[in-house]
Write a protein that holds these residues in place. Structure first.
Motif, PDB file in Angstrom:
ATOM      1  N   ASN A 248       0.792  -1.369  -0.299  1.00 33.11           N
ATOM      2  CA  ASN A 248      -0.012   0.225  -0.098  1.00 33.11           C
ATOM      3  C   ASN A 248       0.956   1.349   0.013  1.00 33.11           C
ATOM      4  O   ASN A 248       0.673   2.093  -0.774  1.00 33.11           O
ATOM      5  N   ALA A 249       1.903   1.255   0.693  1.00 35.49           N
ATOM      6  CA  ALA A 249       2.850   2.200   0.655  1.00 35.49           C
ATOM      7  C   ALA A 249       3.533   2.463  -0.507  1.00 35.49           C
ATOM      8  O   ALA A 249       3.840   3.747  -0.986  1.00 35.49           O
ATOM      9  N   LEU A 250       3.655   1.425  -1.325  1.00 37.19           N
ATOM     10  CA  LEU A 250       4.471   1.560  -2.730  1.00 37.19           C
ATOM     11  C   LEU A 250       3.474   2.281  -3.501  1.00 37.19           C
ATOM     12  O   LEU A 250       3.623   3.031  -4.551  1.00 37.19           O
ATOM     13  N   ILE A 251       1.982   1.914  -3.604  1.00 45.28           N
ATOM     14  CA  ILE A 251       1.234   2.486  -4.389  1.00 45.28           C
ATOM     15  C   ILE A 251       0.997   4.022  -4.098  1.00 45.28           C
ATOM     16  O   ILE A 251       1.177   4.980  -4.943  1.00 45.28           O
ATOM     17  N   LYS A 252       1.024   4.313  -2.803  1.00 44.81           N
ATOM     18  CA  LYS A 252       0.678   5.743  -2.531  1.00 44.81           C
ATOM     19  C   LYS A 252       2.093   6.673  -2.118  1.00 44.81           C
ATOM     20  O   LYS A 252       1.701   8.026  -2.281  1.00 44.81           O
ATOM     21  N   GLY A 253       3.190   6.007  -2.176  1.00 46.44           N
ATOM     22  CA  GLY A 253       4.359   6.708  -1.661  1.00 46.44           C
ATOM     23  C   GLY A 253       5.238   7.019  -2.691  1.00 46.44           C
ATOM     24  O   GLY A 253       6.286   7.758  -2.350  1.00 46.44           O
ATOM     25  N   SER A 254       4.907   6.495  -4.049  1.00 48.82           N
ATOM     26  CA  SER A 254       5.985   6.673  -5.120  1.00 48.82           C
ATOM     27  C   SER A 254       5.312   7.696  -5.984  1.00 48.82           C
ATOM     28  O   SER A 254       4.270   7.928  -6.037  1.00 48.82           O
ATOM     29  N   GLU A 255       6.457   8.218  -6.782  1.00 37.06           N
ATOM     30  CA  GLU A 255       6.021   9.297  -7.906  1.00 37.06           C
ATOM     31  C   GLU A 255       4.963   8.557  -9.027  1.00 37.06           C
ATOM     32  O   GLU A 255       5.579   7.384  -9.460  1.00 37.06           O
ATOM     33  N   PRO A 256       4.044   8.998  -9.315  1.00 36.54           N
ATOM     34  CA  PRO A 256       3.360   8.508 -10.375  1.00 36.54           C
ATOM     35  C   PRO A 256       4.026   8.350 -11.555  1.00 36.54           C
ATOM     36  O   PRO A 256       5.015   9.019 -12.092  1.00 36.54           O
ATOM     37  N   ALA A 257       3.680   7.301 -12.462  1.00 36.80           N
ATOM     38  CA  ALA A 257       4.521   7.078 -13.844  1.00 36.80           C
ATOM     39  C   ALA A 257       4.133   8.187 -14.874  1.00 36.80           C
ATOM     40  O   ALA A 257       3.096   9.001 -14.769  1.00 36.80           O
ATOM     41  N   LYS A 258       4.983   8.261 -15.920  1.00 37.32           N
ATOM     42  CA  LYS A 258       4.821   9.192 -16.757  1.00 37.32           C
ATOM     43  C   LYS A 258       3.769   9.102 -17.847  1.00 37.32           C
ATOM     44  O   LYS A 258       3.132   9.787 -18.591  1.00 37.32           O
ATOM     45  N   ALA A 259       3.499   7.680 -17.746  1.00 36.04           N
ATOM     46  CA  ALA A 259       2.299   7.078 -18.697  1.00 36.04           C
ATOM     47  C   ALA A 259       0.953   7.718 -18.455  1.00 36.04           C
ATOM     48  O   ALA A 259       0.715   7.574 -17.236  1.00 36.04           O
ATOM     49  N   LYS A 260       0.192   8.217 -19.195  1.00 34.78           N
ATOM     50  CA  LYS A 260      -1.061   8.829 -19.038  1.00 34.78           C
ATOM     51  C   LYS A 260      -2.248   7.907 -19.269  1.00 34.78           C
ATOM     52  O   LYS A 260      -1.835   7.118 -20.171  1.00 34.78           O
ATOM     53  N   PRO A 261      -3.407   8.055 -18.825  1.00 33.03           N
ATOM     54  CA  PRO A 261      -4.660   7.272 -19.500  1.00 33.03           C
ATOM     55  C   PRO A 261      -4.800   7.428 -20.880  1.00 33.03           C
ATOM     56  O   PRO A 261      -4.642   8.316 -21.238  1.00 33.03           O
ATOM     57  N   GLY A 262      -5.129   6.222 -21.363  1.00 33.86           N
ATOM     58  CA  GLY A 262      -5.417   6.365 -22.812  1.00 33.86           C
ATOM     59  C   GLY A 262      -4.683   5.038 -23.517  1.00 33.86           C
ATOM     60  O   GLY A 262      -4.053   4.287 -22.632  1.00 33.86           O
ATOM     61  N   ARG A 263      -4.419   5.112 -24.750  1.00 34.41           N
ATOM     62  CA  ARG A 263      -4.001   3.644 -25.437  1.00 34.41           C
ATOM     63  C   ARG A 263      -2.605   3.755 -25.482  1.00 34.41           C
ATOM     64  O   ARG A 263      -1.996   5.191 -25.736  1.00 34.41           O
ATOM     65  N   TRP A 264      -1.904   2.624 -25.318  1.00 32.51           N
ATOM     66  CA  TRP A 264      -0.450   2.761 -25.207  1.00 32.51           C
ATOM     67  C   TRP A 264       0.272   2.256 -26.576  1.00 32.51           C
ATOM     68  O   TRP A 264      -0.781   1.495 -27.262  1.00 32.51           O
ATOM     69  N   HIS A 265       1.343   2.389 -26.789  1.00 32.67           N
ATOM     70  CA  HIS A 265       1.791   1.918 -28.107  1.00 32.67           C
ATOM     71  C   HIS A 265       3.319   1.166 -27.909  1.00 32.67           C
ATOM     72  O   HIS A 265       3.988   1.747 -26.827  1.00 32.67           O
ATOM     73  N   VAL A 266       3.558   0.192 -28.527  1.00 31.74           N
ATOM     74  CA  VAL A 266       5.017  -0.416 -28.268  1.00 31.74           C
ATOM     75  C   VAL A 266       5.898   0.248 -28.843  1.00 31.74           C
ATOM     76  O   VAL A 266       5.920   1.373 -29.767  1.00 31.74           O
ATOM     77  N   GLU A 267       6.988   0.284 -27.925  1.00 30.96           N
ATOM     78  CA  GLU A 267       8.267   1.114 -28.344  1.00 30.96           C
ATOM     79  C   GLU A 267       9.474   0.131 -28.488  1.00 30.96           C
ATOM     80  O   GLU A 267      10.372   0.702 -29.175  1.00 30.96           O
ATOM     81  N   PHE A 268       9.414  -1.116 -27.949  1.00 33.60           N
ATOM     82  CA  PHE A 268      10.647  -1.923 -27.843  1.00 33.60           C
ATOM     83  C   PHE A 268      10.006  -3.320 -28.726  1.00 33.60           C
ATOM     84  O   PHE A 268       9.541  -3.692 -28.083  1.00 33.60           O
ATOM     85  N   ALA A 269      11.103  -3.625 -29.540  1.00 33.18           N
ATOM     86  CA  ALA A 269      10.804  -5.248 -29.923  1.00 33.18           C
ATOM     87  C   ALA A 269      11.473  -5.992 -29.175  1.00 33.18           C
ATOM     88  O   ALA A 269      12.385  -5.551 -28.205  1.00 33.18           O
ATOM     89  N   PRO A 270      11.155  -7.383 -29.199  1.00 36.15           N
ATOM     90  CA  PRO A 270      11.891  -8.365 -28.590  1.00 36.15           C
ATOM     91  C   PRO A 270      13.403  -8.202 -28.488  1.00 36.15           C
ATOM     92  O   PRO A 270      14.129  -8.518 -27.625  1.00 36.15           O
ATOM     93  N   LYS A 271      14.024  -8.096 -29.639  1.00 38.53           N
ATOM     94  CA  LYS A 271      15.210  -7.947 -29.751  1.00 38.53           C
ATOM     95  C   LYS A 271      15.830  -6.619 -28.966  1.00 38.53           C
ATOM     96  O   LYS A 271      16.972  -6.598 -28.467  1.00 38.53           O
ATOM     97  N   ASP A 272      15.151  -5.426 -28.908  1.00 37.76           N
ATOM     98  CA  ASP A 272      15.447  -4.496 -27.701  1.00 37.76           C
ATOM     99  C   ASP A 272      15.475  -4.885 -26.412  1.00 37.76           C
ATOM    100  O   ASP A 272      16.278  -4.469 -25.686  1.00 37.76           O
ATOM    101  N   THR A 273      14.384  -5.677 -26.186  1.00 34.35           N
ATOM    102  CA  THR A 273      14.274  -6.047 -24.760  1.00 34.35           C
ATOM    103  C   THR A 273      15.342  -6.959 -24.451  1.00 34.35           C
ATOM    104  O   THR A 273      15.920  -7.019 -23.344  1.00 34.35           O
TER     105      THR A 273
END
Length: 282
Positions: A248-273
């Motif tokens: 619970n502290a992890l959810i509420k005590g860390s900075e929010p992620a940069k990703a905003k609500p809405g559709r996400w898009h892939v940035e890394f192919a398996p070879k990048d990962t």
């Protein structure tokens, strides 16, 4: 792809699910939990508590939080940000907040060398949010003769609502023929992504989906992934269990992620990962 708002369940399917749920509930190792769930569910159905569960909602040692009274996107997200997740094989959907939670801290991810080679040579491709409904349906599909899943029409509809509101996301893995062979989906909770289920019909496909998810979330500023229960694969990658209070502290005590609500898009192919290192984490 079928909109879950039009999804339905026949009487035969419903009856089998109820029977399987009863058999599951009376298993010896589930009896303690069942002895709490039945009376608490009955009482809180008659006298509903708050729409959003909190610590005061907990009943029994396994972290039962009562039935879900408000299935709106706002209420479900608020309950999940209080450390609960939704589950329910039969009857009303239910809130749960177990005493320990399995998490992957994204700065601790360790990808074995053998799997890095798999990422480079598998022939799989990865996409994000291209086939959310298909991934959820596949996660709930029968995997053995006696099948019981929490991803029945009621919960599939809820996941679809969260996705259309921009809070639930999927990672899809396809083979060289373009067929969906693996995936994972979950919900964003500020700095934490709660991975709710995964599936595969080809070797290593779900593992690839998970590792690709880690890579993208790390780049987007997430702190951790919630897995609820610790699987051997996630443990091998560096996952661990932490007490409810720490989660619970992890959810509420860390900075929010940069990703905003809405559709996400892939940035890394398996070879990048395959080349991703912990030092690359945001």
């Amino acid at each position: 792809m079928t909109d879950f708002r039009a999804d339905s369940e026949g009487w035969a399917e419903w009856g089998i699910r109820q029977m399987m749920a009863v058999l599951y509930a009376v298993r010896p190792r589930r009896l303690r939990e069942t002895a709490v769930v039945i009376p608490v569910t009955f009482w809180r159905t008659l006298r509903p508590g708050p729409a959003v569960p909190d610590e005061s909602s907990l009943a029994g040692p396994d972290g039962y939080g009562g039935p879900v009274h408000d299935r709106s996107v706002q209420a479900v997200l608020a309950g999940m940000k209080n450390g609960f997740h939704v589950m329910g094989h039969a009857g009303p959907l239910k809130w749960w907040s177990p005493p320990e939670r399995a998490v992957m801290m994204l700065g601790d991810v360790h990808i074995p060398k053998r799997f890095r080679r798999t990422l480079k040579n598998s022939g799989f491709t990865v996409s994000i949010d291209d086939a959310f409904d298909d991934v959820v349906r596949a996660c709930g599909a029968p995997r053995k003769r006696l099948h019981l899943t929490w991803l029945h029409p009621k919960t599939r509809a809820l996941m679809g609502e969260l996705h259309r509101a921009g809070h639930a996301h999927s990672v899809e893995v396809r083979n060289e023929a373009g067929e969906l062979v693996g995936g994972v989906f979950g919900v964003t909770l500020g700095p934490v992504f709660s991975a709710l289920s995964m599936f595969h019909t080809a070797n290593d496909a779900s593992k690839l989906a998970i590792v690709s998810l880690y890579h993208h979330l790390s780049a987007w500023g997430f702190a951790a992934v919630d897995h609820q229960a610790l699987s051997p694969w996630v443990k091998d990658l560096g996952g661990k269990t932490i007490p409810r209070a720490d989660f619970n502290a992890l959810i509420k005590g860390s900075e929010p992620a940069k990703a905003k609500p809405g559709r996400w898009h892939v940035e890394f192919a398996p070879k990048d990962t395959a080349e991703w290192k912990k030092s690359d984490a945001a």
